[in-house]
Design an enzyme around this catalytic site. Structure first.
Site, PDB file in Angstrom:
ATOM      1  N   GLY A  78      -1.650   7.304   1.148  1.00 42.13           N
ATOM      2  CA  GLY A  78      -1.492   8.745   1.393  1.00 42.13           C
ATOM      3  C   GLY A  78      -2.102   9.158   2.730  1.00 42.13           C
ATOM      4  NE  ARG A 137       4.234  -5.786  -5.678  1.00 45.89           N
ATOM      5  CZ  ARG A 137       4.517  -7.032  -5.260  1.00 45.89           C
ATOM      6  NH1 ARG A 137       4.926  -7.946  -6.108  1.00 45.89           N
ATOM      7  NH2 ARG A 137       4.389  -7.342  -3.974  1.00 45.89           N
ATOM      8  CB  THR A 142       3.341   4.843  -7.836  1.00 50.20           C
ATOM      9  OG1 THR A 142       2.764   5.916  -7.096  1.00 50.20           O
ATOM     10  CG2 THR A 142       2.378   4.401  -8.929  1.00 50.20           C
ATOM     11  CG  HIS A 179       8.007  -4.239  -4.673  1.00 56.60           C
ATOM     12  ND1 HIS A 179       8.013  -4.972  -3.516  1.00 56.60           N
ATOM     13  CD2 HIS A 179       6.755  -3.712  -4.772  1.00 56.60           C
ATOM     14  CE1 HIS A 179       6.834  -4.885  -2.934  1.00 56.60           C
ATOM     15  NE2 HIS A 179       6.050  -4.135  -3.683  1.00 56.60           N
TER      16      HIS A 179
END
Ligand SMILES: NC(=O)c1ccc[n+]([C@@H]2O[C@H](COP(=O)([O-])OP(=O)(O)OC[C@H]3O[C@@H](n4cnc5c(N)ncnc54)[C@H](O)[C@@H]3O)[C@@H](O)[C@H]2O)c1
Ligand SMILES: O=C(O)C[C@H](O)C(=O)O
Length: 317
Positions: A15, A89, A120, A176
């Protein structure tokens, strides 16, 4: 004409880097939202104070109130938890699913006309949750991963051939995760496909295989080095490329996670494929021709995403 408004949900490592890049590129004004509003406000003020040095006028603010993102043109979502060494992940699913559900509600209420980029993890499932729960049209909700994975592939290829990264193109498709699909046949140096470069004797197939493997594990390599948290400079740069293509109607062809509706023989979930991003969001899904081996690898990656969606549904979030 008023400056564009860009909302950043999550004021952590990515961010903060996003806000800095938005200032440096003069893409618009920034509102950063975080469950730690002081961190968001502090980073916003710090970055704005670099404006007089670097010559940008973007207004930046930090908040813990969703109302402040009202009317944003673009929203980039990084809220949630990054993985630590030893985690996949997918291990982030339970914690981040709840976070993304809250974010979806905020976007739906305050900026339903925005172009939304989700970062995210686990990316393909989180962007699907964000689209389903916010109800925004799928062409305006995309996931960032392919641009990052392809940038890693491009860097490693440029290092192997000792050429500029600018002259290397590459595509990494699929989910991903560990099953992502770096497409060697569609990767080039100045337009020359990598398999031809192997035939020309510029490198060996073994070296290309090692690069493909390093690319697929590129996130984990950084997680291991950082020890607390994951990559953030290249992920932020990648999301900015997507935001810029939308804001400037550049119509770049970028690998992004999008909702498939029959393309590639798949439907009703998000996964990474090449798309055209312009002022209308995802303007075209590009269906490249696969060899049987590439198709099998892509389908395997899709199966991994679909399985994680089933796991999400069992959470009842
Ligand atoms: N898609 C990709 O290619 C890619 C690349 C890198 C990182 N990531 C993912 O991006 C996410 C963020 O990474 P980071 O390095 O910025 O992490 P970070 O921990 O530095 O920042 C995350 C921020 O989210 C905030 N947050 C937590 N819950 C929230 C909530 N409910 N609402 C609003 N904000 C909330 C935290 O306070 C924190 O400031 C992670 O899930 C990471 O795995 C994805
Ligand atoms: O590897 C991670 O957990 C973060 C991100 O997905 C990455 O590829 O860098």
């Amino acid at each position: 004409m008023a400056r564009k408004k860009i909302a950043l949900i999550g004021a952590g490592n990515i961010g903060g880097t996003l806000a800095h890049l938005i200032g440096l590129k003069e893409l618009g004004d920034v509102v950063m939202f975080d469950v730690f509003p002081g961190v968001a406000a502090g980073k916003a003020l710090d970055i704005m104070q670099s404006g007089p040095v670097d010559g940008f006028d973007s207004a930046m603010s930090g908040t813990g109130d969703y109302a402040a993102i009202a009317g944003a043109d673009v929203v980039i979502v990084t809220a949630g938890f990054p993985r630590m060494p030893g985690m996949t992940r997918d291990d982030l699913l339970t914690k981040n699913a709840g976070v993304i559900s809250q974010v979806a509600e905020g976007i739906k209420t305050y900026c339903p006309n925005a172009f939304v980029i989700c970062i995210t993890n686990p990316l393909d499932v989180m962007v699907w949750v964000l689209q389903q729960k916010s109800g925004l049209p799928p062409e305006r909700v995309v996931g960032m991963a392919g641009v990052l994975d392809s940038a890693r592939f491009r860097l490693f290829l440029a290092q192997e051939f000792n050429v500029s990264v600018e002259d290397v193109t590459a595509f990494v498709l699929g989910g991903h995760g560990d099953t992502m699909v770096p497409l060697t046949r569609y990767s080039t140096v100045a337009g020359i496909p990598v398999p031809d470069l192997v035939k020309m004797g510029w490198t060996t197939q073994e070296k290309i295989d090692a690069i493909v493997n390093r690319t697929a594990n590129g996130g984990g390599e950084i997680v291991k080095l950082l020890e607390k948290g994951s990559a953030f400079y290249a992920p932020a740069a990648s999301a900015i490329a997507m935001a810029e293509s939308y804001l400037l109607d550049k119509k770049r062809v970028l690998p992004c996670a999008v909702l498939l509706n029959g393309e590639y023989g798949q439907k009703d979930f998000y996964v990474g494929v090449p798309v055209v991003i312009g002022g209308n969001g995802v303007e075209k899904i590009v269906e490249v021709q696969f060899t049987p081996e590439e198709k099998a690898a892509f389908d395997k990656s899709c199966d991994a995403v679909k399985k994680l969606i089933e796991d999400f549904k069992k959470l009842g979030v």
